[in-house]
Design a protein around this motif. Structure first.
Motif, PDB file in Angstrom:
ATOM      1  N   PRO A   1       1.925   6.423   1.857  1.00 40.57           N
ATOM      2  CA  PRO A   1       2.911   5.991   0.907  1.00 40.57           C
ATOM      3  C   PRO A   1       2.357   6.515  -0.387  1.00 40.57           C
ATOM      4  CG  PRO A   1       2.249   4.157   2.551  1.00 40.57           C
ATOM      5  CD  PRO A   1       1.345   5.497   2.668  1.00 40.57           C
ATOM      6  N   ALA A   2       3.365   6.745  -1.370  1.00 41.32           N
ATOM      7  CA  ALA A   2       3.057   6.581  -2.835  1.00 41.32           C
ATOM      8  C   ALA A   2       2.444   5.496  -3.404  1.00 41.32           C
ATOM      9  CB  ALA A   2       4.224   7.362  -3.689  1.00 41.32           C
ATOM     10  N   LEU A   3       1.687   5.736  -4.348  1.00 39.54           N
ATOM     11  CA  LEU A   3       1.099   4.726  -5.137  1.00 39.54           C
ATOM     12  C   LEU A   3       1.479   4.349  -6.738  1.00 39.54           C
ATOM     13  CD1 LEU A   3      -2.757   5.213  -3.989  1.00 39.54           C
ATOM     14  CD2 LEU A   3      -1.206   3.721  -3.188  1.00 39.54           C
ATOM     15  N   ILE A   4       1.807   3.150  -6.931  1.00 35.30           N
ATOM     16  CA  ILE A   4       2.175   2.672  -8.370  1.00 35.30           C
ATOM     17  C   ILE A   4       1.208   1.650  -8.780  1.00 35.30           C
ATOM     18  CG2 ILE A   4       3.844   1.795  -9.914  1.00 35.30           C
ATOM     19  CD1 ILE A   4       6.002   3.149  -8.206  1.00 35.30           C
ATOM     20  N   GLY A   5       0.594   1.791  -9.658  1.00 33.88           N
ATOM     21  CA  GLY A   5      -0.603   0.646 -10.094  1.00 33.88           C
ATOM     22  C   GLY A   5      -0.128   0.195 -11.439  1.00 33.88           C
ATOM     23  N   VAL A   6      -0.702  -1.063 -11.585  1.00 34.00           N
ATOM     24  CA  VAL A   6      -0.516  -1.810 -12.739  1.00 34.00           C
ATOM     25  C   VAL A   6      -1.811  -2.602 -13.108  1.00 34.00           C
ATOM     26  CG1 VAL A   6       0.587  -3.713 -14.151  1.00 34.00           C
ATOM     27  CG2 VAL A   6       1.766  -2.640 -12.254  1.00 34.00           C
ATOM     28  N   THR A   7      -2.467  -2.271 -14.600  1.00 34.96           N
ATOM     29  CA  THR A   7      -3.754  -2.885 -14.898  1.00 34.96           C
ATOM     30  C   THR A   7      -3.301  -3.599 -16.250  1.00 34.96           C
ATOM     31  OG1 THR A   7      -5.868  -2.386 -14.862  1.00 34.96           O
ATOM     32  CG2 THR A   7      -4.494  -0.798 -16.232  1.00 34.96           C
ATOM     33  N   GLY A   8      -4.477  -4.278 -16.676  1.00 32.16           N
ATOM     34  CA  GLY A   8      -4.096  -5.070 -17.884  1.00 32.16           C
ATOM     35  C   GLY A   8      -4.668  -6.603 -17.675  1.00 32.16           C
ATOM     36  N   THR A   9      -4.839  -7.001 -18.877  1.00 29.96           N
ATOM     37  CA  THR A   9      -5.394  -8.563 -18.558  1.00 29.96           C
ATOM     38  C   THR A   9      -4.300  -9.510 -17.853  1.00 29.96           C
ATOM     39  OG1 THR A   9      -6.678  -8.149 -20.575  1.00 29.96           O
ATOM     40  CG2 THR A   9      -6.456 -10.435 -19.761  1.00 29.96           C
ATOM     41  N   ASN A  10      -3.120  -9.573 -18.465  1.00 25.64           N
ATOM     42  CA  ASN A  10      -2.087 -10.518 -18.178  1.00 25.64           C
ATOM     43  C   ASN A  10      -0.864  -9.866 -17.668  1.00 25.64           C
ATOM     44  OD1 ASN A  10      -3.750 -12.722 -18.902  1.00 25.64           O
ATOM     45  ND2 ASN A  10      -3.092 -12.487 -21.156  1.00 25.64           N
ATOM     46  N   GLY A  11      -0.254 -10.339 -16.554  1.00 26.58           N
ATOM     47  CA  GLY A  11       1.122  -9.752 -16.321  1.00 26.58           C
ATOM     48  C   GLY A  11       0.795  -8.748 -15.031  1.00 26.58           C
ATOM     49  N   LYS A  12      -0.244  -8.531 -14.591  1.00 34.31           N
ATOM     50  CA  LYS A  12      -0.357  -7.732 -13.413  1.00 34.31           C
ATOM     51  C   LYS A  12       0.487  -8.066 -12.225  1.00 34.31           C
ATOM     52  CE  LYS A  12      -4.772  -7.564 -13.464  1.00 34.31           C
ATOM     53  NZ  LYS A  12      -5.130  -8.312 -14.238  1.00 34.31           N
ATOM     54  N   THR A  13       0.177  -9.176 -11.942  1.00 29.10           N
ATOM     55  CA  THR A  13       1.037  -9.812 -10.602  1.00 29.10           C
ATOM     56  C   THR A  13       2.378  -9.798 -10.725  1.00 29.10           C
ATOM     57  OG1 THR A  13      -1.050 -11.233 -10.254  1.00 29.10           O
ATOM     58  CG2 THR A  13       1.117 -11.577  -9.101  1.00 29.10           C
ATOM     59  N   THR A  14       2.975 -10.310 -11.940  1.00 29.49           N
ATOM     60  CA  THR A  14       4.390 -10.488 -11.917  1.00 29.49           C
ATOM     61  C   THR A  14       4.861  -8.872 -12.173  1.00 29.49           C
ATOM     62  OG1 THR A  14       4.105 -12.571 -12.979  1.00 29.49           O
ATOM     63  CG2 THR A  14       6.134 -11.387 -13.410  1.00 29.49           C
TER      64      THR A  14
END
Length: 550
Positions: free
Chosen positions: A152-165
């Motif tokens: 599968p292709a990968l889409i990643g989210v980083t940062g202090t707040n808001g990653k989960t949502t």
């Protein structure tokens, strides 16, 4: 959609590990994984054919070894994994890879015995290479002829707040546009309609590659994933190349690990390099986002909700019941027409506008056309309002009781601002985590007293630290601010008592915010897990209050 649990509470490390693994894998030979120079003899002479030993899995945990595994014996915080090599061999490990120190420990362990016929490979920089080893093992990429597994292709989210949502929103949007999307994050790991309990925001590198292969078997074509600074710092994402990565924000957190905000940023920025990603989307509404957009090593699109100059901007924000409607405008398409999306998110908190906008631009960057995405947004599925456990989760409306994971200063301030309706009081229950960044404790107390009418300081996860000492530091900041704001500051423990106290004092127009723990269902106190779920405690308190007023 009904989710079938893959593993509720595994009763062994081996069972937990198995939950991450694909059902079928051809594996790889040691020759395909290591150079000839990396083979080292132990107390017995290795036969030449040892290089052709095939391994079908890899793990760092000797307790989790499956038959046919490559056991990676790394140095840990308290001991070296090589001390458990015999346990791994007894469990069926096909081979062991370790460093020089580990090899010496294994030889010492085997001294005076008949040794072992299990191949032992000594290599350097093992931690940084684990991802590449796992990728080869689980992709079947050593079979030749390009017959490896399609991953599968990968889409990643980083940062202090808001990653989960944001990752939940990305997953929901992709599913609404015809994709079969997996999820890896703080709360859970989802593969199709199966759910696996998550222990870390980002699992170990060996587990990530196994999960990717497992999801491939389930027909998943894309994975939305949270990427924490710990995952980057400890090389858990090694061997992965993300198609799109996104940045939410950077605020004070995890300084016990990184030491300073500059170092914290530098770790996050590593995700935006060719080693880890092809393209990125950066929210530029804080100084760190602007810096990242200017220094990223990959092409990035910028996004602003606050009116800053950016490729994509959010305009015409309107309040709509608990949520918001807004327009997202981007650069012109190939025909010269501006790209525009009309969106709505039915979740409390203005910060969820930023999360939604980031998710939209990331999905566009993954290749979904604007027209198709607009069609999905307008559908009854409401993909920008996924159910996210413990993230602005509304337990009741009169009084309003909301559970949120806000556990650092910025997140707490945003959460408190978002629940202020202007009608009743805001009552907040929160604490600070033990054995973590102590500097933020009085800061969080001060923020609470500046933004809430009633502040009830309780416990989060004390770990091995004295809970009263933690509360005292938070209370110091709260009382200092309350001297100016007039907020009422209280102390209550254990946490269940604090929740009940907050609910019982709330009037119909008041808002009770239970902050810091979100979806979590146990506190760690002196090495013991104490069951507590803020949502269940709130429901129990509401039931008691209702009974009293009948």
């Amino acid at each position: 959609m009904v989710r079938k649990p893959v593993s509720h509470t595994p009763n062994s490390a081996a069972q937990a590990e198995q939950a991450f693994r694909p059902k079928h894998t051809t594996g790889a030979t040691l020759a395909a994984l290591f150079s000839q120079a990396e083979f080292a003899a132990n107390t017995t002479e290795l036969a030449p054919e040892a290089a052709e030993t095939r391994v079908t899995g890899v793990t760092l945990d000797s307790r989790a070894v499956q038959p046919g595994d490559l056991y990676a014996a790394l140095p840990g915080a308290k001991t070296h994994g090589a001390r458990y090599a015999t346990q791994a061999i007894d469990a069926g490990a096909a081979a062991i890879v370790t460093d020089d120190a580990g090899a010496e420990l294994i030889r010492a362990e085997l001294a005076g015995t008949d040794g072992t016929s299990t191949p032992i490979v000594v290599t350097q920089n093992l931690r940084t290479r684990l991802g590449d080893l796992a990728a080869t093992i689980y992709s079947g990429g050593d079979q030749g002829g390009g017959n490896g597994r399609q991953l599968p292709a990968l889409i990643g989210v980083t940062g202090t707040n808001g990653k989960t949502t944001t990752t939940y929103m990305v997953r929901s949007l992709l599913n609404a546009t015809g994709h079969n999307t997996g999820l890896i994050g703080t709360i859970e790991i989802q593969s199709g309609n199966e759910t696996i309990e998550a222990k870390l925001t980002t699992p170990e590198a060996t587990q990530l590659h196994a999960l990717r292969a497992r999801m491939s078997e389930s027909g998943v074509d894309t994975i939305a994933m949270e990427v924490s600074s710990h995952a980057i710092e400890f090389h858990r994402i090694s061997g992965l190349l993300y198609d799109v990565v996104g940045f939410t924000n950077l605020t004070q957190d995890h300084l016990d690990l990184h030491g300073s905000m500059e170092e914290y940023f530098n770790v996050k920025a590593q995700l935006f390099t060719p080693e880890h990603a092809r393209t990125g989307v950066v929210l530029v509404d804080d100084a760190w986002g602007k810096k990242l957009s200017e220094t990223a090593g990959i092409p990035v699109q910028t996004l602003s909700v606050a009116g800053n100059d950016a490729d994509w901007t959010v305009r015409d924000i309107r309040r709509d019941h608990l949520g918001y409607r807004f327009t997202l405008t981007g650069p012109a398409d190939d025909a010269g027409a501006p790209q525009t999306l009309d969106a709505h998110v039915d979740m409390p908190g203005e910060f969820n506008i930023a999360n939604a906008a980031l998710a939209l631009v990331m999905v566009l960057s993954s290749g979904v056309p604007v027209a198709r995405l607009q069609e999905a947004i307008a559908s009854e599925a409401a993909p920008l309002t996924p159910s996210v456990p413990g993230r602005m989760e509304v337990v009741s409306t009169r009084p309003a009781v909301i559970v949120d994971f806000a556990h650092n200063p910025d997140a707490l301030e945003r959460a408190l601002a978002s629940v202020r309706t202007g009608e009743g009081r805001v009552i907040v229950v929160f604490g600070a985590t033990g054995e973590r960044d102590q500097l933020k404790r009085p800061i969080m107390g001060r923020i609470a007293a500046q933004n809430a009418d009633v502040v009830i300081v309780s416990d989060d996860d004390p770990h091995d630290e004295d809970p009263a000492t933690i509360r005292a530091a938070v209370l110091e900041g709260a009382r200092e601010a309350a001297a100016t704001t007039g907020a009422t500051v209280l102390e209550a423990a254990p946490r269940a008592n604090a929740i009940h106290q907050a609910v019982h004092m709330a009037g119909d127009d008041d808002v009770v915010l239970l902050a810091g723990r979100g979806h979590e269902t146990a506190q760690e106190v002196s090495g013991t897990l104490v069951p507590i779920d803020d949502r269940e405690e709130a429901r129990a308190a509401l039931t008691q209050q209702s009974t009293k007023t009948e």
